[in-house]
Write an enzyme that holds these catalytic residues in place. Structure first.
Site, PDB file in Angstrom:
ATOM      1  N   ASP A  82       2.124   1.488  11.792  1.00 49.62           N
ATOM      2  CA  ASP A  82       1.132   0.537  10.925  1.00 49.62           C
ATOM      3  C   ASP A  82       0.211  -0.881  11.261  1.00 49.62           C
ATOM      4  O   ASP A  82       0.745  -0.804  13.216  1.00 49.62           O
ATOM      5  CB  ASP A  82       2.355  -0.243  10.294  1.00 49.62           C
ATOM      6  CG  ASP A  82       1.154  -1.293   9.083  1.00 49.62           C
ATOM      7  OD1 ASP A  82       0.469  -0.978   8.859  1.00 49.62           O
ATOM      8  OD2 ASP A  82       2.210  -2.549   8.937  1.00 49.62           O
ATOM      9  N   ASP A 141      -1.246  -3.830   9.775  1.00 53.93           N
ATOM     10  CA  ASP A 141      -1.049  -5.328   9.655  1.00 53.93           C
ATOM     11  C   ASP A 141      -0.159  -5.735   9.243  1.00 53.93           C
ATOM     12  O   ASP A 141       1.694  -5.373   9.291  1.00 53.93           O
ATOM     13  CB  ASP A 141      -2.022  -5.342   8.127  1.00 53.93           C
ATOM     14  CG  ASP A 141      -3.410  -5.106   7.677  1.00 53.93           C
ATOM     15  OD1 ASP A 141      -4.062  -5.653   7.155  1.00 53.93           O
ATOM     16  OD2 ASP A 141      -3.467  -4.230   8.445  1.00 53.93           O
ATOM     17  N   ARG A 192      -6.313  -4.938  -5.892  1.00 57.79           N
ATOM     18  CA  ARG A 192      -6.397  -5.563  -5.170  1.00 57.79           C
ATOM     19  C   ARG A 192      -8.353  -5.373  -4.178  1.00 57.79           C
ATOM     20  O   ARG A 192      -9.233  -6.893  -4.578  1.00 57.79           O
ATOM     21  CB  ARG A 192      -5.316  -6.112  -3.325  1.00 57.79           C
ATOM     22  CG  ARG A 192      -4.317  -6.169  -3.446  1.00 57.79           C
ATOM     23  CD  ARG A 192      -3.624  -6.217  -2.424  1.00 57.79           C
ATOM     24  NE  ARG A 192      -2.441  -4.811  -2.106  1.00 57.79           N
ATOM     25  CZ  ARG A 192      -2.362  -4.229  -0.896  1.00 57.79           C
ATOM     26  NH1 ARG A 192      -2.389  -5.233  -0.087  1.00 57.79           N
ATOM     27  NH2 ARG A 192      -2.298  -3.382  -1.329  1.00 57.79           N
ATOM     28  N   ASN A 239       5.005   1.298   2.863  1.00 60.48           N
ATOM     29  CA  ASN A 239       4.093   2.150   2.653  1.00 60.48           C
ATOM     30  C   ASN A 239       4.827   2.377   4.538  1.00 60.48           C
ATOM     31  O   ASN A 239       4.571   3.443   4.350  1.00 60.48           O
ATOM     32  CB  ASN A 239       2.979   2.028   2.604  1.00 60.48           C
ATOM     33  CG  ASN A 239       2.432   1.031   3.329  1.00 60.48           C
ATOM     34  OD1 ASN A 239       3.315  -0.373   3.315  1.00 60.48           O
ATOM     35  ND2 ASN A 239       1.504   1.260   3.699  1.00 60.48           N
TER      36      ASN A 239
END
Length: 231
Positions: A25, A27, A71, A190
């Site tokens: 991932d 972030d 978002r 996620n």
């Protein structure tokens, strides 16, 4: 026991030679920020966007695609220059990210960057860390402003948890490896599908739900600590 590095579901050490691919991932894993939150901060909308991000990463909003669309809608009209500002002023690599990726590449592993974030940032991160494969979302920009939407790509428009899992499996197959020969590293809900598919799952400064399900949890310090597990 070292609570900074918690080994939960196997007896170490594992052999680095047993693995052929590592998927990350971006972030809050390879980098210290959530890019969408920082874009919102530049636009003066961080509080509203960050609240949705946090709920999604904790797994309280179970539909990542819906949370991302919500978002993005808040970012409609934000100048594209905000992306440059975030990259220039706010994006920093997490401790140990460069060291871990360099060590894995030196050992012959292929590296995969799979992000629910945006190609504007993943291109930079992938180039810096020597990633072999990248999948992320493409922001739609018209007349120099974000539209609040994403561009459709050959594989789809939103890289969610299931797409991360598919990418790990697909890249493994491409190099003739099995999912069991893969490492998956993440911090949010996620990331769980790809972590569940991999032979070694690693939670980095992760949400409680993710820490509980990972084989290894790095709760403090840098990513390079994973190399203590892999001999």
């Amino acid at each position: 026991m070292n609570q900074d590095l918690v080994i939960q579901r196997f007896t170490p050490p594992l052999k680095l030679a047993n693995f052929r691919l590592a998927a990350f991932d971006m972030d809050s894993t390879l980098i210290s920020i959530e890019c969408i939150d920082e874009i919102a901060a530049v636009a003066g909308k961080k509080e509203a966007v960050a609240a949705i991000t946090e709920a999604a990463m904790r797994g309280e909003i179970t539909d990542f695609k819906e949370s991302l669309r919500r978002r993005l809608a808040l970012l409609k009209g934000v100048p594209a220059s905000a992306l440059d500002q975030v990259l220039r002023e706010r994006l920093q690599f997490n401790p140990g990210a460069r060291e871990l990726c360099a060590a894995l590449k030196a050992a012959g592993l292929k590296l995969v960057l799979v992000s629910g974030g945006f190609t504007f940032f993943t291109r930079f991160v992938a180039a810096e860390l020597g990633m072999d494969y990248v999948r992320s979302n493409e922001l739609e920009i018209i007349d120099g402003k974000l539209t609040g939407a994403l561009m459709m790509q050959a594989w789809g428009d939103i890289c969610d948890g299931e797409e991360k899992r598919r990418m790990l499996v697909q890249c493994a197959a491409e190099i003739g490896a099995t999912p069991e020969q893969c490492i998956a590293v993440g911090d949010g809900a996620n990331d769980l599908p790809m972590m569940g598919a991999a032979g070694l799952s690693v939670a980095f400064h992760a949400k409680p739900k993710v820490r509980e399900q990972a084989m290894v949890a790095i709760n403090a310090g840098g990513l390079e600590q994973l190399l203590q597990v892999l001999r």
